[in-house]
Scaffold this active site. Structure first.
Site, PDB file in Angstrom:
ATOM      1  N   HIS A   1      38.840  27.598  45.374  1.00  0.00           N
ATOM      2  CA  HIS A   1      39.978  26.855  45.939  1.00  0.00           C
ATOM      3  C   HIS A   1      39.392  25.999  47.060  1.00  0.00           C
ATOM      4  CE1 HIS A   1      43.855  25.739  47.341  1.00  0.00           C
ATOM      5  NE2 HIS A   1      44.088  26.747  48.155  1.00  0.00           N
TER       6      HIS A   1
ATOM      7  N   GLU B   1      52.526  26.084  44.968  1.00  0.00           N
ATOM      8  CA  GLU B   1      52.920  27.464  45.308  1.00  0.00           C
ATOM      9  C   GLU B   1      54.060  27.488  46.323  1.00  0.00           C
ATOM     10  OE1 GLU B   1      48.978  28.817  46.047  1.00  0.00           O
ATOM     11  OE2 GLU B   1      48.999  28.354  48.181  1.00  0.00           O
TER      12      GLU B   1
ATOM     13  N   ASP C   1      40.937  33.189  51.359  1.00  0.00           N
ATOM     14  CA  ASP C   1      40.782  31.923  52.101  1.00  0.00           C
ATOM     15  C   ASP C   1      40.864  32.136  53.608  1.00  0.00           C
ATOM     16  OD1 ASP C   1      40.504  30.232  49.820  1.00  0.00           O
ATOM     17  OD2 ASP C   1      42.629  30.566  49.436  1.00  0.00           O
TER      18      ASP C   1
ATOM     19  N   GLN D   1      39.864  37.317  42.068  1.00  0.00           N
ATOM     20  CA  GLN D   1      38.955  36.397  41.375  1.00  0.00           C
ATOM     21  C   GLN D   1      37.550  36.980  41.255  1.00  0.00           C
ATOM     22  OE1 GLN D   1      39.290  33.109  39.982  1.00  0.00           O
ATOM     23  NE2 GLN D   1      41.445  33.641  40.065  1.00  0.00           N
TER      24      GLN D   1
ATOM     25  N   SER E   1      71.286  28.138  24.306  1.00  0.00           N
ATOM     26  CA  SER E   1      72.590  27.866  23.692  1.00  0.00           C
ATOM     27  C   SER E   1      73.140  26.522  24.182  1.00  0.00           C
ATOM     28  CB  SER E   1      73.568  28.976  24.064  1.00  0.00           C
ATOM     29  OG  SER E   1      73.914  28.858  25.441  1.00  0.00           O
TER      30      SER E   1
ATOM     31  N   TYR F   1      34.959  41.067  45.971  1.00  0.00           N
ATOM     32  CA  TYR F   1      35.205  41.646  44.640  1.00  0.00           C
ATOM     33  C   TYR F   1      36.682  41.989  44.541  1.00  0.00           C
ATOM     34  CZ  TYR F   1      33.917  44.130  40.354  1.00  0.00           C
ATOM     35  OH  TYR F   1      33.788  44.526  39.043  1.00  0.00           O
ATOM     36  N   GLY F   2      37.519  40.939  44.601  1.00  0.00           N
ATOM     37  CA  GLY F   2      38.966  41.127  44.523  1.00  0.00           C
ATOM     38  C   GLY F   2      39.501  40.518  43.237  1.00  0.00           C
TER      39      GLY F   2
ATOM     40  N   GLY G   1      42.767  36.202  38.409  1.00  0.00           N
ATOM     41  CA  GLY G   1      41.555  36.796  37.884  1.00  0.00           C
ATOM     42  C   GLY G   1      41.787  37.672  36.661  1.00  0.00           C
TER      43      GLY G   1
ATOM     44  N   GLU H   1      70.554  38.994  35.320  1.00  0.00           N
ATOM     45  CA  GLU H   1      70.818  37.600  34.944  1.00  0.00           C
ATOM     46  C   GLU H   1      69.963  36.598  35.707  1.00  0.00           C
ATOM     47  OE1 GLU H   1      72.629  36.013  32.612  1.00  0.00           O
ATOM     48  OE2 GLU H   1      72.806  38.035  31.782  1.00  0.00           O
TER      49      GLU H   1
HETATM   50  N1  LIG Z   1      44.387  35.096  43.366  1.00  0.00           N
HETATM   51  C1  LIG Z   1      44.403  34.085  42.493  1.00  0.00           C
HETATM   52  O1  LIG Z   1      45.166  34.097  41.528  1.00  0.00           O
HETATM   53  C2  LIG Z   1      43.489  32.890  42.665  1.00  0.00           C
HETATM   54  C3  LIG Z   1      43.485  31.881  41.696  1.00  0.00           C
HETATM   55  C4  LIG Z   1      42.594  30.823  41.827  1.00  0.00           C
HETATM   56  C5  LIG Z   1      41.764  30.768  42.932  1.00  0.00           C
HETATM   57  N2  LIG Z   1      41.795  31.753  43.889  1.00  0.00           N
HETATM   58  C6  LIG Z   1      40.896  31.676  45.034  1.00  0.00           C
HETATM   59  O2  LIG Z   1      39.894  32.687  44.904  1.00  0.00           O
HETATM   60  C7  LIG Z   1      39.423  33.041  46.217  1.00  0.00           C
HETATM   61  C8  LIG Z   1      39.473  34.546  46.403  1.00  0.00           C
HETATM   62  O3  LIG Z   1      40.837  34.928  46.398  1.00  0.00           O
HETATM   63  P1  LIG Z   1      41.320  36.336  45.807  1.00  0.00           P
HETATM   64  O4  LIG Z   1      42.786  36.220  45.559  1.00  0.00           O
HETATM   65  O5  LIG Z   1      40.427  36.750  44.677  1.00  0.00           O
HETATM   66  O6  LIG Z   1      41.028  37.290  47.054  1.00  0.00           O
HETATM   67  P2  LIG Z   1      41.427  38.847  47.193  1.00  0.00           P
HETATM   68  O7  LIG Z   1      41.850  39.403  45.866  1.00  0.00           O
HETATM   69  O8  LIG Z   1      42.352  38.958  48.342  1.00  0.00           O
HETATM   70  O9  LIG Z   1      40.065  39.616  47.451  1.00  0.00           O
HETATM   71  C9  LIG Z   1      38.967  39.199  48.102  1.00  0.00           C
HETATM   72  C10 LIG Z   1      37.975  40.314  48.357  1.00  0.00           C
HETATM   73  O10 LIG Z   1      37.259  39.901  49.517  1.00  0.00           O
HETATM   74  C11 LIG Z   1      36.965  41.026  50.317  1.00  0.00           C
HETATM   75  N3  LIG Z   1      36.988  40.574  51.723  1.00  0.00           N
HETATM   76  C12 LIG Z   1      38.050  40.355  52.526  1.00  0.00           C
HETATM   77  N4  LIG Z   1      37.654  39.901  53.716  1.00  0.00           N
HETATM   78  C13 LIG Z   1      36.294  39.839  53.662  1.00  0.00           C
HETATM   79  C14 LIG Z   1      35.295  39.456  54.594  1.00  0.00           C
HETATM   80  N5  LIG Z   1      35.618  39.041  55.828  1.00  0.00           N
HETATM   81  N6  LIG Z   1      33.998  39.512  54.192  1.00  0.00           N
HETATM   82  C15 LIG Z   1      33.656  39.931  52.951  1.00  0.00           C
HETATM   83  N7  LIG Z   1      34.566  40.307  52.022  1.00  0.00           N
HETATM   84  C16 LIG Z   1      35.869  40.259  52.381  1.00  0.00           C
HETATM   85  C17 LIG Z   1      38.005  42.078  50.009  1.00  0.00           C
HETATM   86  O11 LIG Z   1      37.366  43.322  49.857  1.00  0.00           O
HETATM   87  P3  LIG Z   1      37.273  44.442  51.018  1.00  0.00           P
HETATM   88  O12 LIG Z   1      38.502  44.316  51.904  1.00  0.00           O
HETATM   89  O13 LIG Z   1      37.231  45.725  50.261  1.00  0.00           O
HETATM   90  O14 LIG Z   1      36.007  44.126  51.748  1.00  0.00           O
HETATM   91  C18 LIG Z   1      38.558  41.671  48.620  1.00  0.00           C
HETATM   92  O15 LIG Z   1      38.095  42.526  47.603  1.00  0.00           O
HETATM   93  C19 LIG Z   1      40.282  32.257  47.208  1.00  0.00           C
HETATM   94  O16 LIG Z   1      39.605  31.068  47.556  1.00  0.00           O
HETATM   95  C20 LIG Z   1      41.526  31.939  46.397  1.00  0.00           C
HETATM   96  O17 LIG Z   1      42.230  30.797  46.852  1.00  0.00           O
HETATM   97  C21 LIG Z   1      42.635  32.825  43.767  1.00  0.00           C
END
Ligand SMILES: NC(=O)c1ccc[n+]([C@@H]2O[C@H](COP(=O)([O-])OP(=O)(O)OC[C@H]3O[C@@H](n4cnc5c(N)ncnc54)[C@H](OP(=O)(O)O)[C@@H]3O)[C@@H](O)[C@H]2O)c1
Length: 317
Positions: free
Chosen positions: A97, A184, A73, A18, A241, A15-16, A123, A216
Site C-alpha cells: 500500500h 474504504e 501502515d 498480507q 424483483s 507476518y499478519g 491476504g 433485511e
Molecule cells: N489487510 C488487507 O486486506 C490489505 C490489503 C492490501 C494491502 N494491505 C497492506 O499490507 C500491509 C500490511 O497490512 P496487514 O493488514 O497485513 O497488517 P496486519 O495484519 O495488521 O499485520 C502486520 C503484522 O506486523 C506485525 N507488526 C506490527 N507492528 C510491528 C512492528 N512495529 N515491527 C514489526 N512487526 C510489526 C504484527 O505482528 P506482531 O504484533 O506479532 O509483531 C502483525 O503480524 C499494509 O501496508 C496494508 O495497507 C493490506
C-alpha cells in the site's frame, strides 16, 4: 539459513494478514523466504509454525535482496529506521500500500528500488486464489528506481505472488493510495457500516423487530454484493424483483443525495491534501482514542445483539 545469495533471498517483514499470504505464496513459487518479526509476539510464533526461518526485522532485512514491508501502515514510521539502516546496496523494497510512501517521508538509501505491489484483496483471499492455481489482480507502481530495473522487479514479485496469473495494473503511488483510502472511507468500510446501522436504527425506531431489521438491512447485503461483484450494476438489476428494481431506481439517489456527494468530495480533498494522514498520525500518537471509543460503541450497540439472535447464535429474548 543455507548458502542462498543475498539477492535471491526475500525477507517478509510482518507476518499478519498480507505477510503470511505473501510468505507462503513466494515460498511455493520457489523463492527462499525468511520472515522478520518482533521477538516474543504472535507473528514470530505463527511464522515458525509455518516452518519459516525468523529473524528480527532488521536482521532479516540485512540478509535479503528483496524486502516486503508488510507491517501495519501505522507501525511503519516506527519500524522503518532499523530496517532502512540494515538493508544492503541494491535492495528492492516492496510495499503493499502506498500510504507511507506518499505521506511518510521515509529515509531510503538512493541505490534501492522501492516499488508498490498491491494485491486487490485481503491476504486470506490472495492465498486461497493462489492455491487454486489462479491469481488476484494487483496494482504496480515504482516509487524509486535505484537500479533502473524497478518495474521488472515489481513484476517479478507480482509473478511470485501469483498476481501475474491475473491482470497487473500499472499505476502511481499517489493514485493507488488516494483511491484506496477514498474507497474504504466512502464505500467499503465507512459508508457501508454507517448505511446499514442507520437503516437498522430507522426500522427499529419505527417499532419493527430488531432481528428482522437485521436480516433485511445487514445480513442480505452479501447476496447483493456478490451479484454486484459478478455482474455490475446493470446485471444486479436484472437479478432482483420488479418491486425491488423500482425502489432502487426511484429511491437510491435520495439516500445518497447532494449532502452525501458533498461529503465525499470533502473527504477526497482531505485525502489529497494529506490532512487525513496527519489526523491518523495524531490519533495513533494519542493511543487511538477515537478508534477505541468507536469499537466499544459498536460492540455495545443493540444491533449486535440482534445479529446474534437473528443468526441463531443466542436464544431469542
Ligand atoms: N489487510 C488487507 O486486506 C490489505 C490489503 C492490501 C494491502 N494491505 C497492506 O499490507 C500491509 C500490511 O497490512 P496487514 O493488514 O497485513 O497488517 P496486519 O495484519 O495488521 O499485520 C502486520 C503484522 O506486523 C506485525 N507488526 C506490527 N507492528 C510491528 C512492528 N512495529 N515491527 C514489526 N512487526 C510489526 C504484527 O505482528 P506482531 O504484533 O506479532 O509483531 C502483525 O503480524 C499494509 O501496508 C496494508 O495497507 C493490506
Amino acid at each position: 539459513m543455507n548458502s542462498t545469495a543475498r539477492e535471491d533471498v526475500v525477507a517478509v517483514l510482518g507476518y499478519g494478514n498480507q505477510g503470511a499470504a505473501h510468505a507462503l505464496n513466494l515460498r511455493d513459487s520457489g523463492r527462499h523466504v525468511i520472515v522478520g518479526a518482533r521477538e516474543g509476539r504472535g507473528a514470530e510464533a505463527r511464522a515458525k509454525a509455518a516452518l519459516f526461518e525468523v529473524f528480527t526485522p532488521a536482521e532479516a532485512a540485512a540478509r535479503a535482496g528483496v524486502i516486503a514491508m508488510l507491517v501495519p501502515d501505522e507501525a511503519v514510521p516506527q519500524a522503518w529506521p532499523a530496517v532502512g539502516e540494515a538493508m544492503g546496496a541494491g535492495t528492492c523494497v516492496v510495499f503493499a500500500h502506498g500510504f507511507n510512501l506518499l505521506y511518510g517521508a521515509l529515509p531510503i538509501r538512493p541505490d534501492a528500488d522501492v516499488v508498490l505491489v498491491a494485491p486487490t484483496g485481503p491476504g486470506r483471499v490472495l492465498r486461497q486464489v493462489y492455491e487454486r492455481g489462479e491469481g488476484l489482480p494487483a496494482y504496480l507502481a515504482v516509487h524509486q528506481d535505484g537500479s533502473g530495473t524497478a518495474w521488472k522487479r515489481a513484476e517479478d514479485y507480482a509473478e511470485w505472488l501469483g498476481c501475474a496469473r491475473a491482470r497487473l495494473w500499472r499505476t502511481t503511488v499517489r493514485e493507488e493510495t488516494e483511491v484506496d483510502l477514498f474507497g474504504e472511507q466512502a464505500v467499503l468500510c465507512g459508508g457501508m457500516n454507517e448505511l446499514v446501522t442507520a437503516a437498522w436504527e430507522t426500522l427499529t425506531a419505527a417499532g419493527y423487530s430488531p432481528e428482522i431489521a437485521y436480516l433485511e438491512c445487514v445480513h442480505q447485503l452479501k447476496f447483493l454484493a456478490d451479484l454486484l461483484h459478478e455482474r455490475g450494476v446493470p446485471g444486479l438489476r436484472q437479478g432482483i424483483s420488479g418491486t425491488a428494481l423500482y425502489g432502487d431506481v426511484s429511491r437510491g439517489a435520495r439516500v445518497i443525495g447532494p449532502a452525501s456527494r458533498a461529503a465525499m468530495t470533502a473527504m477526497l480533498e482531505e485525502i489529497r491534501s494529506g490532512s487525513f494522514a496527519r489526523e491518523l498520525a495524531a490519533e495513533v500518537a494519542a493511543g487511538r482514542p477515537t478508534i477505541q471509543r468507536e469499537l466499544a460503541r459498536a460492540a455495545a450497540h443493540p444491533m449486535e445483539g440482534a445479529r446474534r439472535r437473528a443468526l441463531g447464535l443466542e436464544k431469542l429474548a
